[in-house]
Design an enzyme around this catalytic site. Structure first.
Site, mmCIF file in Angstrom:
data_model
loop_
_atom_site.group_PDB
_atom_site.id
_atom_site.type_symbol
_atom_site.label_atom_id
_atom_site.label_comp_id
_atom_site.label_asym_id
_atom_site.label_seq_id
_atom_site.Cartn_x
_atom_site.Cartn_y
_atom_site.Cartn_z
ATOM 1 N N HIS A 1 0.879 -1.173 0.000
ATOM 2 C CA HIS A 1 0.000 0.000 0.000
ATOM 3 C C HIS A 1 0.919 1.226 0.000
ATOM 4 O O HIS A 1 2.021 1.165 0.542
ATOM 5 C CB HIS A 1 -0.828 -0.063 1.287
ATOM 6 C CG HIS A 1 -1.899 0.962 1.418
ATOM 7 N ND1 HIS A 1 -1.647 2.264 1.768
ATOM 8 C CD2 HIS A 1 -3.244 0.866 1.266
ATOM 9 C CE1 HIS A 1 -2.796 2.928 1.833
ATOM 10 N NE2 HIS A 1 -3.775 2.103 1.530
ATOM 11 N N CYS B 1 -4.821 2.543 -3.569
ATOM 12 C CA CYS B 1 -3.597 3.056 -2.941
ATOM 13 C C CYS B 1 -2.424 2.110 -3.138
ATOM 14 O O CYS B 1 -1.552 1.999 -2.257
ATOM 15 C CB CYS B 1 -3.798 3.338 -1.455
ATOM 16 S SG CYS B 1 -5.001 4.623 -1.144
ATOM 17 N N ASP C 1 3.146 -4.205 8.050
ATOM 18 C CA ASP C 1 1.903 -3.471 7.827
ATOM 19 C C ASP C 1 0.762 -4.466 7.999
ATOM 20 O O ASP C 1 0.498 -5.283 7.119
ATOM 21 C CB ASP C 1 1.911 -2.858 6.424
ATOM 22 C CG ASP C 1 0.574 -2.206 6.077
ATOM 23 O OD1 ASP C 1 -0.387 -2.355 6.860
ATOM 24 O OD2 ASP C 1 0.501 -1.575 5.012
ATOM 25 N N LYS D 1 -10.507 -0.336 10.493
ATOM 26 C CA LYS D 1 -10.698 -1.526 9.659
ATOM 27 C C LYS D 1 -11.046 -2.749 10.507
ATOM 28 O O LYS D 1 -11.248 -3.844 9.987
ATOM 29 C CB LYS D 1 -9.422 -1.808 8.854
ATOM 30 C CG LYS D 1 -9.105 -0.738 7.810
ATOM 31 C CD LYS D 1 -7.894 -1.137 7.009
ATOM 32 C CE LYS D 1 -7.257 0.034 6.291
ATOM 33 N NZ LYS D 1 -7.981 0.435 5.077
ATOM 34 N N GLN E 1 -4.454 -5.018 7.168
ATOM 35 C CA GLN E 1 -5.467 -5.960 6.679
ATOM 36 C C GLN E 1 -5.432 -7.301 7.421
ATOM 37 O O GLN E 1 -6.346 -8.106 7.255
ATOM 38 C CB GLN E 1 -5.272 -6.219 5.175
ATOM 39 C CG GLN E 1 -5.491 -5.011 4.288
ATOM 40 C CD GLN E 1 -6.913 -4.479 4.309
ATOM 41 O OE1 GLN E 1 -7.849 -5.162 4.717
ATOM 42 N NE2 GLN E 1 -7.087 -3.237 3.879
HETATM 43 C C1 LIG Z 1 -2.410 -2.819 3.589
HETATM 44 C C2 LIG Z 1 -2.761 -1.437 4.028
HETATM 45 N N1 LIG Z 1 -1.815 -0.653 4.551
HETATM 46 C C3 LIG Z 1 -2.081 0.584 4.984
HETATM 47 C C4 LIG Z 1 -3.333 1.123 4.891
HETATM 48 C C5 LIG Z 1 -3.550 2.525 5.352
HETATM 49 O O1 LIG Z 1 -4.420 2.586 6.406
HETATM 50 P P1 LIG Z 1 -4.884 3.984 6.964
HETATM 51 O O2 LIG Z 1 -5.491 4.709 5.799
HETATM 52 O O3 LIG Z 1 -5.888 3.665 8.016
HETATM 53 O O4 LIG Z 1 -3.687 4.685 7.467
HETATM 54 C C6 LIG Z 1 -4.352 0.355 4.347
HETATM 55 C C7 LIG Z 1 -5.715 0.885 4.222
HETATM 56 O O5 LIG Z 1 -6.197 1.321 3.241
HETATM 57 C C8 LIG Z 1 -4.054 -0.955 3.897
HETATM 58 O O6 LIG Z 1 -5.003 -1.717 3.349
#
Ligand SMILES: Cc1ncc(COP(=O)(O)O)c(C=O)c1O
Lengths: 415, 152
Positions: A122, A365, A199, A225, A202
C-alpha cells in the site's frame, strides 16, 4: 456456533437501504462497519466520564485514564504483545509507519544502507520509505511477487545484504488478499541485523496475529478496519526498540521534567503520545477488540475463508471477468480484485451502487502494483468481513451479470 | 433485481458510443499544444495534442486515454468541437461546460452549438462522476495555459 444472522443484528448500518434496496457492504478493506457496542462505548465516554487523561486527580480524569489504559492493555493482549507498553496509540496505519520513518529510520538508515519492501505494498508502506531512502542516501529494494500472486522469497538471501537496515512488508495485501510469510521474512531480516516492520492493516482485523510468534520489531494497524472508529490506530514495537527511539512529536504529555532550557522524556509509550490523545476513539477501539475477541479470531478467519472460497467459485462462472490473487485459500484473505476488459471498474462500481452493492474501484492506494504488475489501469474490489454472507456474494454476482447485460445491451442497441 | 432507469441518464447511448469508438484517437507527432490529465481517484488518464494553423486556429486534434466511460467519452466528444476554433474560443467552450457541470443549465443556443455534449448533462446527477467528465476539459485548459506561458 458462528451465527452470522445474529452478528448482523449488532451492526445498525446493515439495516439501511441504498437507492431503495438493502445495503450489501463489500468494501471492508477500505473500512469496516461498527457494532453497536463500539458506538455505545464512544457515546458512554462523552456522556459519562469525558476528561483528559494522565493529569488531574478528579474522578472523571481517573476513570478516563483507566479506560484509556485498559484499551491499550486490550490491544496488547489481542496481538499477544508482551506488555501494554509496547502499544503506541496513533491515528492510523499511515501515521504509525511515518512515526517509525521519522524517528527510528532517520537515526538508523544512512548512506549506502538498504531498505527492502515488497511489490504489494500500500502507498502507506512505500512512500515513507522512498522518502527515507532519498533523504539518507539509502537504496530501496523490492521483494517480487510470483506469477501466482504470492510473495517470492526465493532470493531473500541475495536481497537481504548486511547493508539492509529495515524490511517493511505487508502482512496481507489489500489488493490481492495475499497473506505473506511474515515470520520467515522477519527471521531472514534478523539474520542480517535488520529490523522488520509489518503493515498489519489488513491482517489484524481478519485473522489471529501474534507479534511474539512473528517476532517483528514494528507492527502498524488501523482501528477503523477492525470495527473501531476512525482516527485511532496502533504502532506496536519491541520495548528495547521503543526505548532507543527519539520522540516523534514534542510537547505536553510526552515529557517527564521540563526546564526553560531542556526536557526529559516520559516513559514508553507515553514518550510517543504528545498532546491530548484520541481518548474516546481509543476506548471504543478497546470495545471493538472485545467484540472480536468474543467471536474469536479463528472463527472470523474461518468464516472469511469459507466466504472467499465461495466467492472464487462464483466468480469463475463469469467468463468476462479476470480475478487477481492466490488460489490457495490458506494464503488468501477475503479480498477479490477483478477486472473486465470491456467495462471500466468505475462503471462497474456505479451500476452496482444502484443495486445497493458497495465495492471499491480504482488502484486501492497501490498504484505501482495495479498498473505495473497487474498491468491494468484499475481494478474493482470486493472485500469481506465477519458479517458478510453467501447471499451477499450471490447479490454481487447477480449484479455483475446485470452490469454485463447493461453494457452489452447498450452496445448491441447500436450495432 | 431491476436496474433503475436513472442509470440511463448517465450512460446514454451516445456516451457509450464515444467510449467504445473514441474520435480523434492517436497523438499528433509534432503538436503545438500538449496536455496530460490524470485523475488519481480512479486512475483516469487523458493525453491531448493540438496542432494550430497559421492563423492560430486549431487545425488538428489527437487524444489518447484510459479510464471510465464518462472520462473517455467526454474527452472524445470534446475533440469533435475543437477544430476551427481559436484558443480563446476553446477556452470559452471549456468555461461553458464547466459551468454546466457545476450546476448551470444549457441555454437553447448552447444546446444547438454543443450538440452531442448535451448528453453529458446526466452526469450531474452522479456528483462523484463530474470529475471524470471534466478530465479532458481541464487537460485542454492546462495545455492552453502552458502554451501561453511559452508563446506570449
Ligand atoms: C495494507 C494497508 N496498509 C495501509 C493502509 C492505510 O491505512 P490507513 O489509511 O488507516 O492509514 C491500508 C488501508 O487502506 C491498507 O489496506
Amino acid at each position: 456456533m458462528y451465527d452470522v444472522a445474529k452478528i448482523r443484528k449488532d451492526f445498525p448500518i446493515l439495516d439501511r437501504e441504498v437507492h431503495g434496496v438493502p445495503l450489501v457492504y463489500l468494501d471492508n478493506a477500505a473500512t469496516s462497519q461498527k457494532p453497536r457496542a463500539v458506538i455505545q462505548a464512544l457515546s458512554d465516554y462523552y456522556e459519562r466520564y469525558n476528561a483528559n487523561v494522565h493529569r488531574g486527580a478528579h474522578t472523571l480524569a481517573i476513570e478516563a485514564t483507566d479506560a484509556y489504559e485498559e484499551a491499550r492493555a486490550k490491544v496488547a493482549r489481542f496481538i499477544n504483545a508482551p506488555s501494554p507498553e509496547n502499544i503506541v496509540f496513533v491515528r492510523n496505519t499511515t501515521e504509525a509507519i511515518n512515526l517509525v520513518a521519522h524517528t527510528w529510520a532517520v537515526a538508523n538508515v544512512g548512506a549506502g544502507d538498504r531498505i527492502v519492501v515488497t511489490e504489494m505494498e500500500h502507498h502507506s508502506n512505500l512512500v515513507p520509505w522512498q522518502h527515507v531512502a532519498r533523504m539518507g542516501g539509502a537504496e530501496l529494494k523490492l521483494m517480487a511477487m510470483t506469477s501466482g500472486y504470492e510473495l517470492d522469497t526465493s532470493d531473500l538471501d541475495e536481497l537481504l545484504t548486511p547493508a539492509t537496515k529495515l524490511v517493511a512488508l505487508t502482512h496481507m495485501s489489500n489488493v490481492l488478499g495475499t497473506i505473506t510469510p511474515v515470520a520467515e521474512v522477519v527471521a531472514a531480516a534478523h539474520r542480517v541485523g535488520a529490523l522488520a516492520l509489518v503493515d498489519a492493516a489488513q491482517s489484524v482485523p481478519h485473522m489471529p496475529v501474534d507479534v511474539q510468534a512473528l517476532d517483528c520489531d514494528f507492527m502498524a494497524f488501523s482501528g477503523h478496519k477492525m470495527l473501531g472508529p476512525t482516527g485511532i490506530g496502533v504502532l506496536y514495537a519491541k520495548e528495547e526498540v521503543l526505548e532507543q527511539m527519539d520522540p516523534f512529536l514534542r510537547g505536553g504529555e510526552m515529557v517527564l521534567e521540563v526546564t526553560y532550557e531542556d526536557a526529559t522524556w516520559n516513559q514508553v509509550p507515553l514518550k510517543f503520545e504528545a498532546g491530548t490523545p484520541n481518548i474516546g476513539d481509543a476506548i471504543a477501539l478497546g470495545a471493538a477488540v472485545d467484540y472480536l475477541s468474543a467471536l474469536g479470531m479463528d472463527s472470523v478467519r474461518e468464516h472469511e475463508v469459507a466466504l472467499t472460497g465461495y466467492a472464487m467459485e462464483r466468480f469463475a462462472e463469469l467468463e468476462e471477468v479476470t480475478t487477481f490473487g492466490p488460489s490457495d485459500l490458506s494464503v488468501r484473505g477475503g479480498v477479490v480484485s477483478f477486472y473486465m476488459s470491456e467495462i471500466h471498474p468505475h462503471d462497474i462500481g456505479q451500476v452496482l451502487d444502484q443495486l445497493g452493492i458497495a465495492i471499491r474501484a480504482g488502484h486501492h492506494c497501490a498504484m505501482p502494483l495495479v498498473r505495473s504488475r497487474l498491468n491494468v489501469p484499475a481494478t474493482a474490489r470486493a472485500s469481506f468481513y465477519l458479517y458478510n454472507t453467501e447471499a451477499e456474494i450471490d447479490a454481487l454476482i447477480d449484479g455483475l451479470n446485470q452490469v454485463l447485460r447493461y453494457f452489452g445491451d447498450a452496445a448491441s442497441k447500436r450495432a | 433485481m431491476q436496474l433503475p432507469s436513472e442509470l440511463d441518464d448517465l450512460y446514454q447511448d451516445i456516451i457509450l458510443d464515444h467510449y467504445r469508438s473514441p474520435r480523434h484517437q492517436g497523438l499528433l507527432d509534432d503538436p503545438d499544444l500538449r496536455g496530460e490529465g490524470f485523475n488519481p481517484f480512479c486512475g483516469d488518464q487523458v493525453v491531448l495534442t493540438l496542432g494550430l494553423d497559421e492563423a492560430g486556429r486549431i487545425a488538428e486534434v489527437g487524444f489518447e486515454g484510459q479510464g471510465c466511460s464518462i472520462s473517455q467519452a467526454s474527452a472524445s466528444m470534446l475533440t469533435g468541437h475543437l477544430e476551427g476554433k481559436t484558443l480563446e474560443e476553446a477556452e470559452g467552450l471549456v468555461r461553458t461546460f464547466k459551468g454546466i457541470m457545476q450546476g448551470g443549465e444549457f441555454t437553447p443556443e448552447q444546446e444547438d452549438e454543443l450538440g452531442d455534449i448535451v448528453a453529458l448533462q446526466g452526469v450531474k446527477r452522479f456528483p462523484i462522476r463530474i470529475k471524470c467528465a471534466l478530465l479532458g476539459w481541464t487537460t485542454l485548459q492546462d495545455a492552453i495555459a502552458a502554451y501561453r506561458k511559452t508563446h506570449d
